[in-house]
Design an enzyme around this catalytic site. Structure first.
Site, PDB file in Angstrom:
ATOM      1  N   HIS A   4      -5.801 -21.596   9.772  1.00 15.17           N
ATOM      2  CA  HIS A   4      -7.168 -21.970   9.425  1.00 15.17           C
ATOM      3  C   HIS A   4      -7.887 -20.839   8.681  1.00 15.17           C
ATOM      4  CE1 HIS A   4     -11.282 -23.323   9.474  1.00 15.17           C
ATOM      5  NE2 HIS A   4     -11.578 -22.106   9.921  1.00 15.17           N
TER       6      HIS A   4
ATOM      7  N   ASP B  25       0.871  -1.176   0.000  1.00 18.22           N
ATOM      8  CA  ASP B  25       0.000   0.000   0.000  1.00 18.22           C
ATOM      9  C   ASP B  25       0.910   1.228   0.000  1.00 18.22           C
ATOM     10  OD1 ASP B  25       1.075   0.087   2.490  1.00 18.22           O
ATOM     11  OD2 ASP B  25      -0.803  -0.163   3.569  1.00 18.22           O
TER      12      ASP B  25
ATOM     13  N   CYS C 197     -12.121 -28.974   6.078  1.00 18.19           N
ATOM     14  CA  CYS C 197     -11.024 -28.012   5.884  1.00 18.19           C
ATOM     15  C   CYS C 197      -9.688 -28.766   5.947  1.00 18.19           C
ATOM     16  CB  CYS C 197     -11.082 -26.914   6.947  1.00 18.19           C
ATOM     17  SG  CYS C 197      -9.681 -25.771   6.892  1.00 18.19           S
TER      18      CYS C 197
ATOM     19  N   CYS D 101      -6.660 -27.551   6.660  1.00 16.22           N
ATOM     20  CA  CYS D 101      -5.592 -26.924   7.451  1.00 16.22           C
ATOM     21  C   CYS D 101      -5.151 -27.850   8.582  1.00 16.22           C
ATOM     22  CB  CYS D 101      -6.043 -25.569   7.989  1.00 16.22           C
ATOM     23  SG  CYS D 101      -6.979 -25.652   9.527  1.00 16.22           S
TER      24      CYS D 101
ATOM     25  N   ASP E 144      -7.912  -7.175   0.356  1.00 17.08           N
ATOM     26  CA  ASP E 144      -6.994  -7.542   1.423  1.00 17.08           C
ATOM     27  C   ASP E 144      -7.598  -7.078   2.727  1.00 17.08           C
ATOM     28  OD1 ASP E 144      -6.324  -4.564   0.831  1.00 17.08           O
ATOM     29  OD2 ASP E 144      -5.429  -4.974   2.781  1.00 17.08           O
TER      30      ASP E 144
ATOM     31  N   CYS F 212      -7.738 -28.232  11.558  1.00 19.23           N
ATOM     32  CA  CYS F 212      -8.925 -29.060  11.305  1.00 19.23           C
ATOM     33  C   CYS F 212      -8.578 -30.523  11.046  1.00 19.23           C
ATOM     34  CB  CYS F 212      -9.718 -28.486  10.130  1.00 19.23           C
ATOM     35  SG  CYS F 212     -10.358 -26.841  10.486  1.00 19.23           S
TER      36      CYS F 212
HETATM   37 ZN   LIG Z   1      -9.204 -25.415   9.074  1.00 13.62          ZN
END
Ligand SMILES: [Zn+2]
Length: 376
Positions: free
Chosen positions: A338, A92, A307, A309, A269, A312
């Site tokens: 996550h 930015d 999920c 990740c 973002d 999870c």
């Molecule tokens: Zn997750």
């Protein structure tokens, strides 16, 4: 030639599917960008960000300029080398931080004088200097210095802020052209105009017509009501060229993201996903859940079924609740991964929906479940 190739347009909305070509590789759009204020996305390895699939992250010019400083970055050939990140970086302009973080500041046509939020030292940002700093950073997408204004200001003040923003946009282009080969990125212009339609229209048309490879819509998500955000985004977006990538700054919750996509926005973002994660707030299809709550003490299930990740796949909500309660670093790290995985997957689902020309149905079904969820 445009740096974005549009491969599909949704017939029911303005949503569009594209491929953005940048110096460090291509990015499928619409895309969310994680924010790495200090040249690091807090609480997650670069490797993990890469593994999730992100190829474009954001860094803050204001912060990089104050620490480590341009001399350090220069000695590493830029932020890519310094931070060992080989994907794309968007920076930015520092305008937002100057207006939100720093103490005493004074805007003149020449530039803005401000005090560092770290040690109170005085600095000057001119549009030329901000282009130069981003050239040293090696930004793949750089932004022009602009004047951000809060909601609720008078028309004449909003008009004056836009006048200065436009002047600075012109000078930023001149500086980029003067740097020539030394400036390797893509300089985007920023639309301002506060919450006044006449100023927004003029700003969107003017910035669109200038020699920028991309256009950002600034000055939204600055504390206004959600309906104001949606109305002003839709109003402004219709005057922004469709030939270039379009970026809305500072939005990162699923409902705001879906509004932006609906209006043909390609990039966004926000620090929300990572900041919220560190406080135990996790995105799920059933809304945001606050894992601090006692209700999760015995919850053996994963945060989000399906999920991929680490959290999870390997841990329960109860263990995560425990980590957050004990303020363990691992809790913040797992939650950050996550939330970034969740938003990456959400954008994949969004792109698939556009590809199949059913974005509106997707958005409605998604939000129905998201809002009906436990929300805590
Ligand atoms: Zn997750």
């Amino acid at each position: 030639m445009s740096i974005i190739r549009i491969i599909r347009k949704d017939s029911g909305t303005k949503a569009r599917l594209g491929i953005l070509s940048l110096p460090h590789g291509e990015v499928e759009t619409p895309a969310f960008m994680p924010v790495g204020t200090n040249g690091t996305v807090k609480g997650i390895y670069h490797d993990t960000i890469r593994k999730i699939g992100y190829n474009l992250i954001l860094a803050n010019t204001y912060h990089m300029y104050l620490r480590p400083g341009t001399e350090v970055l220069e000695s590493f050939g830029g932020l890519h080398g310094f931070a060992a990140w080989d994907g794309n970086i968007l920076t930015d302009s520092g305008g937002f931080q100057v207006f939100s973080l720093s103490g005493l500041r004074k805007i003149r046509d020449a530039g803005v004088t401000f005090q560092s939020h770290i040690d109170g030292s005085k600095h000057v940002f001119t549009p030329e200097k901000v282009v130069d700093i981003q050239s040293v950073i090696g930004s793949d997408i750089a932004m022009t210095l602009d004047v951000c204004t809060p909601p609720g200001i008078e028309h004449r003040n909003a008009k004056e802020a836009w006048r200065v923003t436009k002047l600075w946009a012109e000078r930023s282009i001149e500086e980029r052209n003067r740097l020539g080969e030394r400036f390797r990125g893509n300089l985007f212009g920023i639309v301002q105009g506060n919450f006044y339609e006449d100023l927004r229209k003029e700003s969107a048309e003017t910035i669109s017509a200038m020699d920028f490879p991309g256009v950002a819509i600034g000055g939204l998500s600055v504390g206004e009501e959600k309906h104001q955000f949606e109305d002003m985004l839709a109003y402004t977006a219709q005057y922004v060229t469709e030939e270039k990538p379009r970026y809305v700054m500072g939005i990162g919750s699923p409902d705001y993201i879906l509004s932006a996509v609906e209006n043909g926005i390609d990039l966004f973002d926000c620090v929300l996903a990572t900041r919220m994660a560190r406080n135990g707030g996790l995105f799920t299809d059933d809304g945001v859940i606050a894992l601090k709550k006692a209700a999760y003490r015995f919850d053996h299930g994963p945060v989000q079924e399906g999920c991929g990740c680490t959290l999870c796949r390997e841990y329960s909500r109860a263990y995560m609740h425990h980590l957050i309660k004990c303020n363990e670093m691992l809790g913040g790290m797992l939650a950050t991964e996550h939330n970034l995985q969740y938003l990456y997957d959400l954008m994949k689902r969004v792109r698939q929906a556009i590809r199949e020309d059913r974005f509106r149905e997707f958005k409605e079904a998604y939000l129905r479940r998201f809002y009906a969820g436990k929300q805590g």
